[in-house]
Structures are given as structure tokens and as C-alpha cells.
Motif scaffolding. Sequence first.
Motif, short mmCIF file in Angstrom:
data_model
loop_
_atom_site.label_atom_id
_atom_site.label_comp_id
_atom_site.label_asym_id
_atom_site.label_seq_id
_atom_site.Cartn_x
_atom_site.Cartn_y
_atom_site.Cartn_z
N UNK A 159 0.62 -1.00 0.14
CA UNK A 159 0.13 0.11 0.07
C UNK A 159 0.87 0.64 -0.12
N UNK A 160 2.51 1.53 -0.04
CA UNK A 160 3.37 1.94 -0.42
C UNK A 160 4.77 1.98 -0.64
N UNK A 161 5.14 3.15 -0.77
CA UNK A 161 6.88 2.65 -1.13
C UNK A 161 7.18 1.55 -0.26
N UNK A 162 7.92 0.04 -0.97
CA UNK A 162 8.20 -0.75 -0.53
C UNK A 162 9.16 -0.50 1.02
N UNK A 163 10.40 -0.13 0.05
CA UNK A 163 11.63 0.11 0.85
C UNK A 163 11.70 1.75 1.97
N UNK A 164 10.40 2.40 1.36
CA UNK A 164 10.52 3.69 2.11
C UNK A 164 9.63 2.76 4.15
N UNK A 165 8.68 2.01 4.10
CA UNK A 165 8.08 1.34 4.94
C UNK A 165 8.77 0.02 5.78
N UNK A 166 9.77 -0.12 5.13
CA UNK A 166 10.62 -0.75 5.54
C UNK A 166 11.84 0.24 6.69
N UNK A 167 12.32 1.40 6.42
CA UNK A 167 13.43 2.26 6.51
C UNK A 167 12.14 3.02 7.62
N UNK A 168 11.36 2.99 7.87
CA UNK A 168 10.77 4.16 8.20
C UNK A 168 10.92 5.54 7.38
N UNK A 169 11.04 5.69 5.85
CA UNK A 169 10.89 6.66 4.78
C UNK A 169 9.25 7.40 4.96
N UNK A 170 9.55 8.18 4.39
CA UNK A 170 8.55 8.96 3.66
C UNK A 170 8.18 9.12 2.20
N UNK A 171 7.49 9.13 1.45
CA UNK A 171 7.75 9.76 -0.05
C UNK A 171 6.62 10.76 -0.59
N UNK A 172 6.47 11.34 -1.35
CA UNK A 172 5.96 12.44 -2.33
C UNK A 172 4.46 11.93 -2.95
N UNK A 173 5.24 10.66 -4.31
CA UNK A 173 4.70 9.78 -4.73
C UNK A 173 4.81 8.39 -5.01
N UNK A 174 4.44 7.64 -5.30
CA UNK A 174 4.44 6.08 -5.65
C UNK A 174 4.10 5.72 -7.21
N UNK A 178 4.27 2.28 -9.91
CA UNK A 178 3.51 0.38 -9.73
C UNK A 178 4.59 0.61 -11.03
N UNK A 179 5.27 -0.53 -10.76
CA UNK A 179 6.18 -1.35 -11.99
C UNK A 179 4.62 -2.31 -12.38
N UNK A 180 4.86 -1.94 -13.83
CA UNK A 180 3.55 -2.78 -14.26
C UNK A 180 4.46 -3.95 -14.77
N UNK A 181 5.52 -4.86 -14.63
CA UNK A 181 5.83 -5.98 -14.98
C UNK A 181 6.28 -7.29 -13.76
N UNK A 182 5.77 -5.76 -11.88
CA UNK A 182 5.60 -7.25 -11.22
C UNK A 182 5.09 -6.95 -10.14
N UNK A 183 4.38 -5.46 -10.04
CA UNK A 183 4.02 -4.86 -8.80
C UNK A 183 4.61 -4.53 -8.04
N UNK A 184 6.11 -4.35 -8.19
CA UNK A 184 6.41 -3.38 -7.10
C UNK A 184 6.47 -1.70 -7.37
N UNK A 185 6.01 -1.31 -5.71
CA UNK A 185 5.06 -0.17 -5.34
C UNK A 185 6.81 0.49 -4.40
#
Length: 102
Positions: free
Chosen positions: A36-51, A53-60
Motif C-alpha cells: 500500500x506504499x513504497x516497499x523500501x520506505x515502509x521498511x526504513x521508516x521513510x516518507x515518500x512524495x508520490x508512488x 507501480x511497476x507494471x512488470x511485477x507489482x513493486x510499489x
Amino acid sequence: MTRMGGWVRSLMTRLFSGGGGCAHLDQAGNVEPRSNGCEECLVAGMRWVHLRLCLSCGHVGCCNASEGKHAFAHFEETGHAIVRSHEPGETWSWCWIDEIEV
């Protein structure tokens, strides 16, 4: 037959009509977001501006205006060239390789 969203129709139209200058649309599919958010930012506790979506694999991942620039980092790691905005109301897609909206 299921109904396609507007962005899928747009990509399919471009794919089958020559791609509008992008040769990478074959990498794009109808994927489900992996988070539901940037995968790496969620793990690192970071904030994002916009998201994005990779249309090959679904990575956000987060956009290049975000500190982490994780969507572009994902492209650099995987070569998955086509992303779509993952913001409400936005339907545009982008090719990292050709640097054009698709």
C-alpha cells in the motif's frame, strides 16, 4: 471477459498500434500492487512524495522527488522499464528507458 481499466486499455492500444515510440510495452501487464506504499520506505521508516507501480511485477516504489527514489532504483536493479502512477486519479505510465510517457 473482465473489464480493463482505462490505463490498461491505453497501454494495449499503444502496444498494438506501434507503441508510440516505446519498444518496451511488452513488459507491462495487469499487475496487483505488492504493498500500500513504497516497499523500501515502509521498511526504513521513510516518507515518500508520490508512488509508482511497476507494471512488470507489482513493486510499489517512491518517485524521484522522494528521498529514496525507490521506483527508479527498482528499474536499475531489475530492468523493469514501465511504471504507472500509483496516485488516485492518475492514469499515466512512463518508460524509464525511452524516457517518454506511454
